[in-house]
Design an enzyme around this catalytic site. Structure first.
Site, PDB file in Angstrom:
ATOM      1  N   TYR A  54      36.266  39.507  55.764  1.00 59.81           N
ATOM      2  CA  TYR A  54      35.319  40.558  55.793  1.00 59.81           C
ATOM      3  C   TYR A  54      35.605  41.856  56.200  1.00 59.81           C
ATOM      4  CZ  TYR A  54      30.867  38.102  54.440  1.00 59.81           C
ATOM      5  OH  TYR A  54      29.932  37.702  53.752  1.00 59.81           O
ATOM      6  N   GLU A  56      33.399  45.005  55.488  1.00 63.88           N
ATOM      7  CA  GLU A  56      32.370  46.109  55.255  1.00 63.88           C
ATOM      8  C   GLU A  56      32.788  47.432  55.654  1.00 63.88           C
ATOM      9  OE1 GLU A  56      31.660  43.262  56.630  1.00 63.88           O
ATOM     10  OE2 GLU A  56      29.983  42.505  56.035  1.00 63.88           O
ATOM     11  N   ASP A 201      31.013  56.117  30.817  1.00 58.24           N
ATOM     12  CA  ASP A 201      31.338  54.644  31.230  1.00 58.24           C
ATOM     13  C   ASP A 201      32.412  54.289  30.245  1.00 58.24           C
ATOM     14  OD1 ASP A 201      31.391  51.931  31.328  1.00 58.24           O
ATOM     15  OD2 ASP A 201      29.144  51.501  31.229  1.00 58.24           O
ATOM     16  N   THR A 228      35.226  48.868  34.331  1.00 58.24           N
ATOM     17  CA  THR A 228      35.757  47.737  34.668  1.00 58.24           C
ATOM     18  C   THR A 228      37.116  47.634  34.801  1.00 58.24           C
ATOM     19  OG1 THR A 228      35.490  46.832  32.347  1.00 58.24           O
ATOM     20  CG2 THR A 228      33.728  46.340  33.708  1.00 58.24           C
ATOM     21  N   LYS A 231      39.447  44.833  31.385  1.00 56.21           N
ATOM     22  CA  LYS A 231      39.582  44.760  29.820  1.00 56.21           C
ATOM     23  C   LYS A 231      41.006  45.323  29.560  1.00 56.21           C
ATOM     24  CE  LYS A 231      34.652  45.034  29.165  1.00 56.21           C
ATOM     25  NZ  LYS A 231      33.765  45.670  30.450  1.00 56.21           N
ATOM     26  N   ARG A 237      38.769  40.829  37.364  1.00 60.30           N
ATOM     27  CA  ARG A 237      37.454  40.937  36.992  1.00 60.30           C
ATOM     28  C   ARG A 237      36.785  41.932  38.190  1.00 60.30           C
ATOM     29  NH1 ARG A 237      34.523  39.200  33.078  1.00 60.30           N
ATOM     30  NH2 ARG A 237      36.503  38.676  32.191  1.00 60.30           N
TER      31      ARG A 237
HETATM   32  N1  DSN Z   1      30.667  41.983  28.122  1.00 62.88           N
HETATM   33  C1  DSN Z   1      31.182  43.168  28.051  1.00 62.88           C
HETATM   34  C2  DSN Z   1      31.790  43.330  26.665  1.00 62.88           C
HETATM   35  O1  DSN Z   1      32.194  42.610  26.128  1.00 62.88           O
HETATM   36  O2  DSN Z   1      31.680  44.701  26.083  1.00 62.88           O
HETATM   37  C3  DSN Z   1      30.599  44.376  28.466  1.00 62.88           C
HETATM   38  O3  DSN Z   1      29.881  44.131  29.469  1.00 62.88           O
END
Ligand code: DSN
Length: 422
Positions: A54, A56, A201, A228, A231, A237
């Protein structure tokens, strides 16, 4: 392939599912543009002892003791993130892209304030205020769209009119299903006129910006980027928020993430983020990013040659959207299913101003980050696009599908999923 020695001994049901997924990933071609393969090093950090801790707070300012090593990894993750995205500040704690966006909204706005973002059916994202999301009950979301769905050009005149009319606090640039570059300078110009923050974004194109093959919104004066890490960046993740230069904004974002939105950060994921960022800073990551774009262009050429309508008229990035219902008479859902049968995974997707339904739309969305990680180049991308089209045309022909599946298998065997990137 991982062995999962301990799970094998103690939990057969989970072991079987893990081995199933290992084989599925090895034996199929992954074309979902938001998916990728993380290196063994990233997965080691993700599965490490940091899952026990933990922490925080932030480095040097934690609530619990025992933080000498968590501070090391979080500080490294922050420094590497700043370098990758040319940011002065980074918060690496968001648990995912949605959490990053929600924290960003609360940091930059008061309840009832307005966000001007991309329409979902034109490529925007659920977390940009879709009516079904909780955040839609807190803030007011208004939309801009493309001017021409066959070129992908954004209607910047309409965007400006909407900004003047609705006085948004945030103008949001970003998408999950849009295949062109944005004119970031235009966004900044309009935002300045109405006193709005500019947020990008970049969840889908993180790796392409970090690799230097797509424009970095910070070079055009954007204030904040959310993203994110799993990707095109090939990390674990998770989510992240970076701030170009405003210290006050960065403080508000830190507070909005913790204690505003989240409790203890997932330090194992932050360790894995740090490892992924080190990989993305390696010179060979740029080559990877260049190849993602080349492979997408190769697929575009085949779809165009076969007369299949591509939304936005093609692609500047890693993804493509094809109107398969309009061009081949197969729905997006049917296409997703029949391609799965031959070992090619992608997703159904709405096309702009979708005439069908979200669950059975006209389009498919596919992209090249994962297949490029396997080492595939233009020749394989071309072959895959041809196989995809042949499969959709032969959707009821079992023999043809078996023959295609063999070709997909051969490609997978020739290009195994790598474990190491640096
Ligand atoms: N689920 C992701 C995508 O495939 O674009 C975005 O949230």
């Amino acid at each position: 392939m991982n062995e999962y020695t301990y799970i094998k001994e103690q939990d057969d049901a989970i072991y079987q599912a893990l081995m199933g997924e290992e084989l599925r990933e090895q034996r199929g071609i992954e074309l979902i543009p938001s998916e990728n393969y993380a290196s063994k090093a990233v997965r080691e950090a993700n599965g490490s002892v940091f899952t026990n801790k933990y922490s925080e707070g932030y480095p040097g300012k934690r609530y619990y003791g025992g933080q000498q090593f968590t501070d090391v990894i979080e500080t490294l993750a922050i420094e590497r993130a700043k370098q990758l995205f040319k940011a002065k500040y980074a918060n690496v704690q968001p648990l995912g892209g949605a959490a990053a966006n929600v924290a960003m909204y609360f940091a930059l706005m008061e309840p009832g304030d307005t966000v001007l973002g991309m329409d979902l059916s034109h490529g925007g994202h659920l977390t940009h205020g879709h009516p079904t999301t909780a955040i839609n009950k807190v803030f007011n979301f208004v939309r801009y769209k493309m001017k021409d769905v066959d070129t992908g050009e954004i209607d910047y005149d309409h965007l400006r009119q909407m900004a003047l009319e609705h006085k948004p606090k945030i103008i949001l640039a970003g998408f999950s299903a849009y295949s062109r570059e944005l004119d970031y300078a235009k966004f900044v110009e309009i935002a300045k006129e109405v006193g709005a923050y500019t947020v990008a974004d970049i969840a889908h194109i993180t790796g392409l910006i970090a690799g230097g093959v797509l424009k970095n919104p910070f070079d055009y004066g954007f204030d904040v980027m959310t993203m994110t890490t799993h990707k095109s960046l090939r990390g674990p993740r998770g989510g992240m928020i970076v701030v170009r230069e405003d210290a006050e904004l960065a403080k508000r974002i830190d507070k909005a993430v913790f204690p505003g939105m989240q409790g203890g950060p997932h330090m194992n994921v932050i360790a894995a983020k740090a490892v992924a960022f080190q990989e993305a800073l390696h010179p060979n990551f740029k080559e990877y990013a260049v190849q993602i774009l080349k492979n997408a262009k190769a697929m575009e050429a085949v779809f165009k040659k076969e007369g299949i309508r591509l939304l936005c008229g093609g692609t500047d990035n890693h993804l493509l959207l094809a109107d398969v219902y309009g061009s081949l008479g197969i729905t997006g859902k049917e296409a997703e299913m029949v391609l799965d049968e031959v070992g090619i995974t992608l997703n159904k997707n709405m096309i702009a101003d979708e005439p069908r339904t979200a669950m059975d739309p006209s389009g498919i969305r596919f992209g090249t980050p994962a297949m490029t990680t396997r080492g595939m180049k233009e020749a394989e991308a071309t072959k895959l696009a041809e196989l995809m089209i042949a499969t959709m045309r032969a959707k009821d022909d079992a023999e043809a599908k078996i023959a295609i599946q063999k070709e997909v298998q051969a490609l997978c065997e020739a290009f195994p999923v790598p474990e190491r990137f640096v």
